[in-house]
Enzyme design. Structure first.
Site, PDB file in Angstrom:
ATOM      1  N   THR A  28       0.853  -1.199   0.000  1.00  5.26           N
ATOM      2  CA  THR A  28       0.000   0.000   0.000  1.00  5.26           C
ATOM      3  C   THR A  28       0.888   1.248   0.000  1.00  5.26           C
ATOM      4  OG1 THR A  28      -1.771  -1.140   1.159  1.00  5.26           O
ATOM      5  CG2 THR A  28      -1.737   1.261   1.360  1.00  5.26           C
ATOM      6  N   GLY A  29       0.401   2.298  -0.661  1.00  2.00           N
ATOM      7  CA  GLY A  29       1.140   3.565  -0.690  1.00  2.00           C
ATOM      8  C   GLY A  29       1.524   3.912  -2.120  1.00  2.00           C
ATOM      9  N   ALA A  85       7.840   1.659   2.303  1.00  2.00           N
ATOM     10  CA  ALA A  85       8.170   1.869   3.719  1.00  2.00           C
ATOM     11  C   ALA A  85       8.310   3.363   3.989  1.00  2.00           C
ATOM     12  CB  ALA A  85       9.471   1.163   4.072  1.00  2.00           C
ATOM     13  N   LYS A  96       6.604   1.328   9.051  1.00  2.00           N
ATOM     14  CA  LYS A  96       5.542   1.347   8.052  1.00  2.00           C
ATOM     15  C   LYS A  96       4.246   1.813   8.708  1.00  2.00           C
ATOM     16  CE  LYS A  96       4.937  -1.883   5.074  1.00  2.00           C
ATOM     17  NZ  LYS A  96       4.609  -0.805   4.129  1.00  2.00           N
ATOM     18  N   GLY A  97       3.267   2.143   7.848  1.00  2.00           N
ATOM     19  CA  GLY A  97       1.971   2.531   8.381  1.00  2.00           C
ATOM     20  C   GLY A  97       1.611   3.977   8.134  1.00  2.00           C
ATOM     21  N   GLY A  98       2.485   4.694   7.403  1.00  2.00           N
ATOM     22  CA  GLY A  98       2.147   6.070   7.050  1.00  2.00           C
ATOM     23  C   GLY A  98       0.822   6.134   6.297  1.00  2.00           C
ATOM     24  N   GLY A  99       0.539   5.083   5.542  1.00  2.00           N
ATOM     25  CA  GLY A  99      -0.726   5.020   4.797  1.00  2.00           C
ATOM     26  C   GLY A  99      -1.826   4.314   5.576  1.00  2.00           C
ATOM     27  N   GLU A 105      -0.474  -5.158   6.142  1.00  2.00           N
ATOM     28  CA  GLU A 105       0.853  -5.259   5.514  1.00  2.00           C
ATOM     29  C   GLU A 105       1.732  -6.252   6.272  1.00  2.00           C
ATOM     30  OE1 GLU A 105       1.320  -0.812   3.566  1.00  2.00           O
ATOM     31  OE2 GLU A 105       1.858  -1.095   5.656  1.00  2.00           O
ATOM     32  N   LYS A 123      14.026   7.405   2.248  1.00  2.00           N
ATOM     33  CA  LYS A 123      13.525   6.532   3.321  1.00  2.00           C
ATOM     34  C   LYS A 123      14.657   5.879   4.115  1.00  2.00           C
ATOM     35  CE  LYS A 123       9.348   7.367   1.889  1.00  2.00           C
ATOM     36  NZ  LYS A 123       8.418   6.430   1.348  1.00  2.00           N
TER      37      LYS A 123
HETATM   38  C1  5RP Z   1       1.297   2.221   4.167  1.00  2.00           C
HETATM   39  C2  5RP Z   1       2.776   2.127   4.195  1.00  2.00           C
HETATM   40  C3  5RP Z   1       3.510   2.652   3.009  1.00  2.00           C
HETATM   41  O1  5RP Z   1       4.228   1.610   2.454  1.00  2.00           O
HETATM   42  C4  5RP Z   1       4.418   3.751   3.464  1.00  2.00           C
HETATM   43  O2  5RP Z   1       3.649   4.753   4.112  1.00  2.00           O
HETATM   44  C5  5RP Z   1       5.198   4.364   2.302  1.00  2.00           C
HETATM   45  O3  5RP Z   1       4.331   5.049   1.456  1.00  2.00           O
HETATM   46  P1  5RP Z   1       4.833   5.752   0.131  1.00  2.00           P
HETATM   47  O4  5RP Z   1       5.258   4.662  -0.797  1.00  2.00           O
HETATM   48  O5  5RP Z   1       3.620   6.488  -0.355  1.00  2.00           O
HETATM   49  O6  5RP Z   1       5.963   6.666   0.490  1.00  2.00           O
HETATM   50  O7  5RP Z   1       3.376   1.622   5.113  1.00  2.00           O
HETATM   51  O8  5RP Z   1       0.739   1.786   5.374  1.00  2.00           O
END
Ligand code: 5RP
Length: 233
Positions: A28-29, A85, A96-99, A105, A123
């Site tokens: 996700t993301g 990530a 992880k978990g920003g999204g 996940e 990152k």
């Molecule tokens: C979602 C996540 C994403 O993988 C993480 O936030 C990175 O997001 P992006 O690829 O948009 O930078 O852990 O829960």
């Protein structure tokens, strides 16, 4: 090279790990979405894969682009999972978990024989913790759970704050119907100790540290894509 271009470059490099017939965990993301677009092109060219998405958002994109899907109950063992990530440390431990998809996940990563993380070089961090740690919690008694988490951090010598994640003025709700507390306590000196202590707090469903789970990190920078493996220690 822009950050978005780097994300696409990392996603493209990850495609070389995908083989015909694989059962694939799909992250996700925005980086994972770049991967989904590239994977859909391969599917269009005849590659046969079945994906297990880690969020409703990724599931919708897969359906829209024609990537065949199954549930994790239908395919509880996967060949490979590919995900983004928020932070990657030198041991390939992740935040992880920003999204907001950290629980699914982590379940999908654990169900996969290999877990590959894809990211742009922003990152990479010397230690986890600059990015607030997302902690998925049960909605019941959230203030008590927040106090429990605060106590854990303080007992381990950290100081900082915990915020309920909000979207459009309402608590952000995960696909599994939980809330997220974002914990900003800075540099995490011992991820394993913090993980064990957080998971012992009633109400904590899961946290966003992925410790010792990553097989390979594909990290794109300006003009180069590096493949990192965790040091043996
Ligand atoms: C979602 C996540 C994403 O993988 C993480 O936030 C990175 O997001 P992006 O690829 O948009 O930078 O852990 O829960």
């Amino acid at each position: 090279m822009s950050q978005d271009t780097m994300k696409v470059a990392a996603a493209k490099a990850a495609l070389s790990y995908v083989e015909d017939g694989m059962k694939l965990g799909i992250g996700t993301g925005s980086t994972a979405e770049a991967f989904i677009h590239l994977l859909a092109e391969k599917v269009g060219e005849g590659m046969r894969v079945t994906g297990v998405p880690t969020s409703e958002r990724s599931a919708r994109l897969c359906v829209e682009l024609g990537v065949p899907l199954a549930s994790l109950d239908e395919m509880p063992r996967l060949d490979l999972a590919i995900d983004g990530a928020d932070e990657i440390d030198p041991h390939l431990n992740l935040t992880k978990g920003g999204g907001g998809a950290l629980l699914r996940e982590k379940i999908v990563a654990r169900a996969s024989a290999r877990f590959i993380v894809i990211a742009d070089e922003s990152k990479l961090v010397p230690a986890l913790g600059a990015f607030p740690l997302p902690i998925e919690v049960n909605t019941f008694g959230i203030e008590a759970t927040r106090h429990g988490i605060q106590d854990v951090y303080e007992s381990l010598g950290y100081s900082g704050e915990i915020r309920l994640r909000v979207r459009d003025g309402e608590p952000f709700e995960t696909d599994s119907g939980h809330y997220i507390l974002d914990a900003s306590f800075g540099h995490i000196s011992n991820p394993k100790a913090l993980s064990d202590a957080l998971l012992a707090v009633p109400g904590v469903v899961e946290h966003g540290m992925f410790i010792g789970m990553t097989s390979v990190a594909i990290v794109a920078g300006d003009g180069e894509v590096r493949t990192l493996t965790a040091p043996q220690d």
